[in-house]
Write an enzyme that holds these catalytic residues in place. Structure first.
Site: not given
Length: 509
Positions: A259, A257, A364
């Site tokens: 930031v 998404g 990740d």
């Protein structure tokens, strides 16, 4: 008889040796009052220091007194404002907010623990840094705002009850460096660096070497400059209403998404990650977030609060220089030396060693998920979020968003994520660091990377990458996960690599 050298293998001290010109024996300090007895029995006192009488022992009633290092403006119901230098009495000491009473106003309330220091101790001194490692002393002194002669005194890592002096200096070959001196203790409570002169306390030692270098690499100029600490998050504020957040500046968009930089309740600067609707289950996210907030370490981005209604918001500490992958491409990032790049890698390994110790997994790990502060401190972000994503483009290996080039073969092929698959990713992250943000496996598509890995191919050594560092990368890319090193090992190697490249210190004259 004896010399002043440190023989401890963990410390590269400046040697503190003074030899008598007549008898050629090392000079031994005899007392801690700034005096030294010589052959004719006369007394030598340091002319550069004003000596004070010894202080009487502090009353036990003073043990709970603190001094404000910074002013604090109250911003919550129940907290207590105060001015710099004000004395307070601690009533309850728990967590990051302590209950206190001001000795100036008599008022009671909660105060941030990191804005105060224990009275009648060294802690309020601007040059004293409690619980600071040798490595972090170097990082702080080399940070912007400090100059030649900036210094600090810290507790010794190797000897309980002892101290070390760290000084920023300039070397013609190496540029800005930090040199360390062991402050030695006398049996009767005094201190010395060189046995030619002793001091009853650290204040007198600092005054002396501020007036003259007297054998040190340089005269002490000013205490190490640090930023005002960020106040701790108010403990009761975990699931917060969306309206308490004001989003000010969009910093970027990633896999999960957008930031934003924003403010919480109008006064606390924060980073806000807004997750795409449908990207993960709110219930699963909240369960994971409750685990994530327990992971608190100086190398991990601090998770402050969440908004659990979609779109989900994650509120974290704000890092001024953004992601490492972007920062490395800026003019400031391009100018970083290999020593500083290796130090950044060591910081990341330190944070991952903490995650490893807590039996957690990142899943990740890459430069896009490392954030950089204005003092070039690196912190790991987004740990644990990857497993919650419900987007097939991210979870399937054929998906366009799946980070194939950072992912270990067993995780690509079988979905097996462990701390050892994080180690593989760290090896890839090292290539990003030394190439200033270049995408791994240049010129290869994701399918080509998978095919080449299955044939045993490994990325070639990047340009300007030291051979020793490349061999460390190759350890991270061992086929069998159990053959890959631990993050604690990686941290120690990178820190030693960084220290070794500084060169050896010269003996003190």
């Amino acid at each position: 008889m004896g010399c002043g050298c440190s023989s401890h293998p963990e410390d590269d001290w400046m040697e503190n040796i003074d030899v008598c010109e007549n008898c050629h024996y090392p000079i031994v300090p005899l007392d801690g009052k700034g005096t030294l007895l010589i052959r004719n029995g006369s007394e030598v006192r340091d002319p550069l220091v004003t000596y004070e009488g010894s202080n009487p022992p502090a009353s036990p009633l003073q043990d709970n007194l603190v001094i404000a290092l910074h002013s604090y403006e109250p911003s919550h119901d129940g907290d207590l404002g105060f001015e710099k230098g004000e004395q307070l009495r601690i009533l309850e000491q728990s967590g990051e907010w302590w209950k206190a009473q001001s000795l100036t106003t008599g008022q009671e309330g909660f105060i941030p623990f990191n804005f105060v220091a224990k009275a009648n101790s060294l802690e309020p001194e601007p040059w004293f840094f409690k619980n600071l490692s040798r490595k972090d002393a170097e990082r702080q002194l080399l940070a912007p705002g400090n100059t030649h002669g900036s210094f600090l005194i810290r507790e010794s890592e190797s000897t309980a009850g002892s101290f070390s002096l760290s000084v920023r200096d300039f070397d013609q070959n190496q540029g800005e460096v930090v040199k360390h001196y062991k402050i030695r203790n006398l049996d009767n409570g005094g201190f010395y660096i060189s046995p030619r002169i002793t001091f009853p306390g650290l204040h007198e030692l600092v005054r002396h070497y501020t007036n003259a270098s007297d054998g040190l690499c340089t005269r002490l100029s000013r205490p190490c400059q640090t930023q005002k600490p960020q106040k701790p998050w108010w403990e009761d504020e975990w699931e917060v209403p969306r309206e308490t957040l004001k989003l000010v500046e969009r910093l970027g968009a990633g896999q999960f998404g957008e930031v934003w930089m924003g403010y919480y309740n109008g006064h606390t600067k924060v980073a806000v990650k807004s997750l795409k609707q449908g990207s993960m289950s709110p219930d699963a996210f909240l369960a994971e977030a409750n685990l994530m907030k327990q992971l608190q370490h100086q190398r991990l981005v601090r998770l402050y609060a969440v908004v659990t209604q979609e779109p989900i918001y994650i509120i974290t500490e704000y890092m001024e220089n953004g992601s490492l992958v972007d920062f490395l491409k800026t003019p400031s990032g391009i100018k970083l030396t290999i020593n500083k790049l290796l130090d950044m890698a060591a910081q990341i390994a330190e944070g991952m060693a903490f995650i490893e110790e807590r039996n957690y997994i990142h899943r990740d790990l890459r430069a896009a998920n490392i954030l950089v502060s204005d003092t070039l401190s690196c912190k790991i972000a987004d740990f644990g979020l990857a497993r919650l994503i419900e987007d097939n483009e991210y979870t399937a290996r054929e998906g366009a968003k799946f980070p194939i080039k950072w992912t270990a073969p067993e995780a690509i092929n079988y979905g097996t994520f462990t701390i050892k698959s994080d180690v593989w990713s760290f090896g890839i992250l090292l290539t990003e660091i030394v190439t200033h943000g270049r995408i791994p496996y240049p010129g290869m598509t994701n399918p080509e990377v998978i095919q080449n890995l299955e044939r045993g191919y490994r990325m070639v050594r990047p340009d300007n990458c030291p051979e020793e560092l490349y061999q460390l990368m190759r350890l991270c890319w061992k086929e069998r996960p159990e053959d890959r090193p631990t993050f604690d090992y990686l941290r120690s190697v990178l820190e030693d690599f960084f220290t070794a490249t500084e060169g050896q210190y010269q003996p003190q004259p």
